[in-house]
Design a protein around this motif. Structure first.
Motif, PDB file in Angstrom:
ATOM      1  N   ALA A  35       0.824  -1.211   0.000  1.00 19.91           N
ATOM      2  CA  ALA A  35       0.000   0.000   0.000  1.00 19.91           C
ATOM      3  C   ALA A  35       0.857   1.261   0.000  1.00 19.91           C
ATOM      4  N   VAL A  36       1.932   1.263   0.778  1.00 14.11           N
ATOM      5  CA  VAL A  36       2.798   2.446   0.837  1.00 14.11           C
ATOM      6  C   VAL A  36       3.421   2.748  -0.523  1.00 14.11           C
ATOM      7  N   LYS A  37       3.606   1.714  -1.339  1.00 13.12           N
ATOM      8  CA  LYS A  37       4.193   1.902  -2.670  1.00 13.12           C
ATOM      9  C   LYS A  37       3.145   2.256  -3.725  1.00 13.12           C
ATOM     10  N   ASN A  38       1.943   1.667  -3.589  1.00 18.46           N
ATOM     11  CA  ASN A  38       0.987   1.747  -4.690  1.00 18.46           C
ATOM     12  C   ASN A  38      -0.254   2.586  -4.410  1.00 18.46           C
ATOM     13  N   ASN A  39      -0.521   2.938  -3.161  1.00 17.84           N
ATOM     14  CA  ASN A  39      -1.756   3.654  -2.848  1.00 17.84           C
ATOM     15  C   ASN A  39      -1.815   5.000  -3.556  1.00 17.84           C
ATOM     16  N   SER A  40      -2.971   5.328  -4.110  1.00 20.00           N
ATOM     17  CA  SER A  40      -3.125   6.565  -4.886  1.00 20.00           C
ATOM     18  C   SER A  40      -2.925   7.810  -4.024  1.00 20.00           C
ATOM     19  N   ASN A  41      -3.403   7.779  -2.790  1.00 15.90           N
ATOM     20  CA  ASN A  41      -3.227   8.937  -1.909  1.00 15.90           C
ATOM     21  C   ASN A  41      -1.753   9.175  -1.602  1.00 15.90           C
ATOM     22  N   LEU A  47       3.585  13.521  -5.134  1.00 18.05           N
ATOM     23  CA  LEU A  47       3.584  14.496  -6.220  1.00 18.05           C
ATOM     24  C   LEU A  47       3.469  15.918  -5.678  1.00 18.05           C
ATOM     25  N   ASP A  48       2.650  16.099  -4.643  1.00 22.56           N
ATOM     26  CA  ASP A  48       2.565  17.423  -4.001  1.00 22.56           C
ATOM     27  C   ASP A  48       3.931  17.853  -3.466  1.00 22.56           C
ATOM     28  N   SER A  49       4.660  16.896  -2.899  1.00 18.30           N
ATOM     29  CA  SER A  49       5.997  17.193  -2.381  1.00 18.30           C
ATOM     30  C   SER A  49       6.942  17.581  -3.510  1.00 18.30           C
ATOM     31  N   LYS A  50       6.834  16.904  -4.646  1.00 21.50           N
ATOM     32  CA  LYS A  50       7.685  17.235  -5.786  1.00 21.50           C
ATOM     33  C   LYS A  50       7.328  18.605  -6.368  1.00 21.50           C
ATOM     34  N   VAL A  51       6.029  18.928  -6.380  1.00 11.26           N
ATOM     35  CA  VAL A  51       5.610  20.257  -6.845  1.00 11.26           C
ATOM     36  C   VAL A  51       6.194  21.338  -5.948  1.00 11.26           C
ATOM     37  N   ALA A  52       6.153  21.112  -4.633  1.00 13.37           N
ATOM     38  CA  ALA A  52       6.722  22.080  -3.693  1.00 13.37           C
ATOM     39  C   ALA A  52       8.222  22.224  -3.894  1.00 13.37           C
ATOM     40  N   ASN A  53       8.891  21.103  -4.186  1.00 10.79           N
ATOM     41  CA  ASN A  53      10.326  21.166  -4.449  1.00 10.79           C
ATOM     42  C   ASN A  53      10.620  21.966  -5.715  1.00 10.79           C
ATOM     43  N   ALA A  54       9.792  21.760  -6.760  1.00 10.61           N
ATOM     44  CA  ALA A  54       9.977  22.523  -8.002  1.00 10.61           C
ATOM     45  C   ALA A  54       9.721  24.010  -7.771  1.00 10.61           C
ATOM     46  N   ARG A 146       3.044  11.790   6.694  1.00 12.47           N
ATOM     47  CA  ARG A 146       1.847  11.534   7.488  1.00 12.47           C
ATOM     48  C   ARG A 146       0.801  10.764   6.674  1.00 12.47           C
ATOM     49  N   THR A 147       0.733  11.042   5.389  1.00 15.72           N
ATOM     50  CA  THR A 147      -0.186  10.302   4.530  1.00 15.72           C
ATOM     51  C   THR A 147       0.165   8.818   4.518  1.00 15.72           C
ATOM     52  N   LYS A 148       1.456   8.510   4.446  1.00 16.56           N
ATOM     53  CA  LYS A 148       1.889   7.110   4.475  1.00 16.56           C
ATOM     54  C   LYS A 148       1.516   6.466   5.810  1.00 16.56           C
ATOM     55  N   GLU A 149       1.689   7.205   6.893  1.00 20.34           N
ATOM     56  CA  GLU A 149       1.333   6.672   8.211  1.00 20.34           C
ATOM     57  C   GLU A 149      -0.170   6.411   8.304  1.00 20.34           C
ATOM     58  N   TYR A 150      -0.966   7.313   7.720  1.00 26.67           N
ATOM     59  CA  TYR A 150      -2.415   7.132   7.759  1.00 26.67           C
ATOM     60  C   TYR A 150      -2.840   5.924   6.927  1.00 26.67           C
ATOM     61  N   SER A 259       3.557  13.907  20.585  1.00 26.28           N
ATOM     62  CA  SER A 259       4.899  14.432  20.339  1.00 26.28           C
ATOM     63  C   SER A 259       4.856  15.589  19.357  1.00 26.28           C
ATOM     64  N   ALA A 260       5.653  16.607  19.647  1.00 32.51           N
ATOM     65  CA  ALA A 260       5.790  17.734  18.719  1.00 32.51           C
ATOM     66  C   ALA A 260       6.521  17.327  17.454  1.00 32.51           C
ATOM     67  N   LEU A 261       7.136  16.143  17.463  1.00 32.60           N
ATOM     68  CA  LEU A 261       7.872  15.656  16.296  1.00 32.60           C
ATOM     69  C   LEU A 261       7.003  14.810  15.375  1.00 32.60           C
ATOM     70  N   ARG A 262       5.715  14.668  15.709  1.00 22.88           N
ATOM     71  CA  ARG A 262       4.826  13.915  14.835  1.00 22.88           C
ATOM     72  C   ARG A 262       4.727  14.633  13.494  1.00 22.88           C
ATOM     73  N   SER A 263       4.677  13.875  12.413  1.00 22.65           N
ATOM     74  CA  SER A 263       4.854  14.451  11.079  1.00 22.65           C
ATOM     75  C   SER A 263       3.814  15.513  10.727  1.00 22.65           C
ATOM     76  N   ASP A 264       2.545  15.312  11.116  1.00 29.32           N
ATOM     77  CA  ASP A 264       1.550  16.325  10.776  1.00 29.32           C
ATOM     78  C   ASP A 264       1.767  17.618  11.559  1.00 29.32           C
ATOM     79  N   ILE A 265       2.220  17.498  12.813  1.00 32.70           N
ATOM     80  CA  ILE A 265       2.516  18.704  13.608  1.00 32.70           C
ATOM     81  C   ILE A 265       3.746  19.400  13.053  1.00 32.70           C
ATOM     82  N   MET A 266       4.738  18.624  12.644  1.00 33.23           N
ATOM     83  CA  MET A 266       5.919  19.222  12.023  1.00 33.23           C
ATOM     84  C   MET A 266       5.547  19.937  10.726  1.00 33.23           C
TER      85      MET A 266
END
Length: 436
Positions: A35-41, A47-54, A146-150, A259-266
Motif C-alpha cells: 500500500a505504501v508503494k501503490n496507494n493513490s493517496n 507528487l505534491d511534495s515534488k511540486v513544492a520542491n519545483a 503523514r499520509t503514508k502513516e495514515y 509528540s511535537a515531532l509527529r509528522s503532521d505537527i511538524m
C-alpha cells in the motif's frame, strides 16, 4: 420467541465476511508494504511534495543569472534610426553627413545578434521568499510522510476487519453444525411422537436463518477484499485474501504522549515558518534592490552576417518609494496569514491531544469488554451444555435449546468484535503517537 432468535442471528451476521473461493494469503506487513508503494493517496502526496520542491527551485533565480539570446532584423527609412544603424555597424563615412542623405537616407537594414544577462546582487525580499518556499517544501514532505502513516493505519484497520470476517464465518459454520444436530435430534423425537411438529419447524427456521447469513457472507467477502485491494492500489477484480487468525494484539503498559515531532505537527510548524518568512519578505520589499546587467551585440547590414560588436554593462539600484499602498497591504495580508496558521497549529495540537486521551480510554474500555465477553462465552457454553443434556432427557423445550445455542453464537461474535475493536484502537493509538 422464535422471531427474537431470528432477529438476533440476522444482526450478528450483517456485514460479516467469509472465506471465498481461490483465496490468496497475505500478511498485514505485506499489505502495508504494498500500500505504501501503490496507494493513490500516497502517490498524490509524493507528487505534491515534488511540486513544492519545483516551486522552491524557482527561487534559484534569486542568485543565478538570467541569460537571453536574440536575433533581430530591422529595416527603416527614419533618419534617426537609419543613422543609428550606421553607428552600430561602425560604417559611418564623411558622405553620410551630407544633409540630403541625413534627411532622406532611404531604406537601411540592420541585422543584430544580442546576448543579455541579468544578475541579482541584493534582493532581500526574494531571499526571504526563498526561505519561505523552502519551509513550504519541508511542510509537504512531512504531509507526505503523514499520509503514508495514515494509509498504514487504514490497511491495519481493513486487515483486522477481514480477520473478524473470517472469525465470524468460523463461528457461524460451527453454529450451523450445532443447529443441524439439534434439528436432527428434534426430528427423531418427533418421529417417536415425543414432541410437537412446531419444535421441528422452529429448528428448521434456525437452520434456514444461519444458512441465509452464510450466503450473504459469501458475497460480502468480495467487498471486504476489494476494500483492502483498493488501499493496496490493486484492481478491484481479483482473488480474495485470507489473513492470519484474529487474536488480541496486547498493548504493553507505556506512556503515549502527543509528540511535537509527529509528522503532521511538524508539517504545520513548517507552514507557520513559511508564512513568517513571507511576512519578512513583504517587509523587505520596502528596501532598495541592487541588480547587475549587461549585454553584448553584433550588428551588420546583411542577414546572417556578424560584423561589429559592442557591449553594455551596469549596475542598477531601484527603490520603490510608494506603490499605491500595494506593498503595505501585501504585508498586512501576510501577517494575517501567519496568525491564522499559528491558530490552526494550536487548535490542531489541542484536538489531537483530546483524540489521544480518548483513544487511551477506548483501549482500556475494549480490554474490559474483552474480559467480560470471555466470561460470557464460557457461561453461555456451559448453559448450552446443560440445556443440551436436559433436552435429551426431555426436560427443556426445543425453543430454550435453540435460544441457548443462539446466545452462545452471539457471545462468541461479540467477543470477536471486541478483539477487533481493541486491535483497531491499538493501531489508531500507534498512529496518534507515532514519531518518525
Amino acid at each position: 420467541m422464535n422471531k427474537s432468535i431470528i432477529i438476533t442471528l440476522s444482526v450478528m451476521c450483517l456485514g460479516l465476511v467469509v472465506q471465498a473461493q481461490n483465496p490468496r494469503y497475505i500478511s498485514a506487513d505485506e499489505a502495508i508494504e504494498i500500500a505504501v508503494k501503490n496507494n493513490s493517496n500516497v502517490k498524490m502526496s509524493d507528487l505534491d511534495s515534488k511540486v513544492a520542491n519545483a516551486n522552491y527551485h524557482q527561487t534559484d533565480a534569486v542568485f543565478l543569472p538570467q541569460i537571453t539570446v536574440g536575433y533581430t532584423a530591422l529595416s527603416t527609412n527614419n533618419p534617426l534610426n537609419a543613422f543609428g544603424f550606421l553607428l552600430q555597424q561602425e560604417s559611418v563615412t564623411a558622405m553620410d553627413f551630407d544633409p540630403a542623405k541625413l534627411n532622406n537616407p532611404g531604406a537601411r537594414q540592420n541585422y543584430g545578434t544580442q546576448i543579455e544577462a541579468k544578475l541579482p546582487l541584493l534582493n532581500m525580499d526574494m531571499i526571504y521568499a526563498r526561505k519561505g518556499a523552502k519551509a513550504n517544501e519541508e511542510a509537504y514532505k512531512y504531509k507526505a510522510e503523514r499520509t503514508k502513516e495514515y494509509i498504514e493505519f487504514e490497511v491495519r484497520k481493513a486487515y483486522t476487519q477481514l480477520q473478524m470476517s473470517y472469525q465470524a464465518h468460523s463461528i457461524l459454520q460451527k453454529s450451523l453444525q450445532d443447529v443441524k444436530q439439534i434439528h436432527q435430534s428434534v426430528t427423531n423425537f418427533y418421529n417417536q411422537g415425543l414432541i410437537q411438529k412446531s419444535d421441528v419447524l422452529n429448528a428448521q427456521v434456525q437452520v434456514n436463518t444461519i444458512e441465509s447469513a452464510l450466503a450473504k457472507a459469501e458475497s460480502n467477502i468480495y467487498n471486504a477484499s476489494d476494500g483492502l485491494r483498493l488501499l493496496m492500489g490493486f484492481e478491484a477484480d481479483g482473488d480474495v485474501f485470507t489473513t492470519d487468525s484474529l487474536s488480541q494484539k496486547i498493548e504493553l503498559p507505556q506512556d503515549r504522549d502527543l509528540s511535537a515531532l509527529r509528522s503532521d505537527i511538524m508539517a504545520l510548524n513548517k507552514a507557520v515558518d513559511a508564512t513568517n518568512m513571507m511576512v519578512k519578505s513583504s517587509k523587505m520589499a520596502f528596501l532598495p534592490r541592487i541588480n547587475a546587467f549587461g549585454s553584448y551585440s553584433l550588428n551588420d547590414s546583411k542577414a546572417f552576417k556578424f560584423g561589429n560588436d559592442s557591449y553594455l554593462v551596469g549596475i542598477n539600484l531601484s527603490w520603490t518609494i510608494f506603490s499605491g499602498n500595494q506593498s503595505r497591504s501585501k504585508m498586512k495580508s501576510a501577517q494575517f496569514q501567519h496568525h491564522k496558521m499559528q491558530e490552526e497549529l494550536d487548535l490542531h495540537i489541542k484536538k489531537e491531544q483530546l483524540e489521544l486521551d480518548k483513544t487511551k480510554r477506548d483501549l482500556n474500555d475494549s480490554q474490559i469488554e474483552i474480559d467480560k465477553q470471555k466470561a460470557s462465552v464460557e457461561q453461555a457454553d456451559e448453559a448450552l451444555r446443560i440445556l443440551s443434556n436436559r433436552h435429551r432427557e426431555g426436560l427443556v423445550s426445543t425453543t430454550d435449546l435453540l435460544m441457548a445455542q443462539a446466545q452462545l453464537s452471539q457471545q462468541q461474535l461479540l467477543l470477536a468484535q471486541a478483539i477487533m475493536s481493541y486491535n483497531i484502537t491499538k493501531a489508531y493509538l500507534d498512529f496518534l503517537s507515532k514519531v518518525k
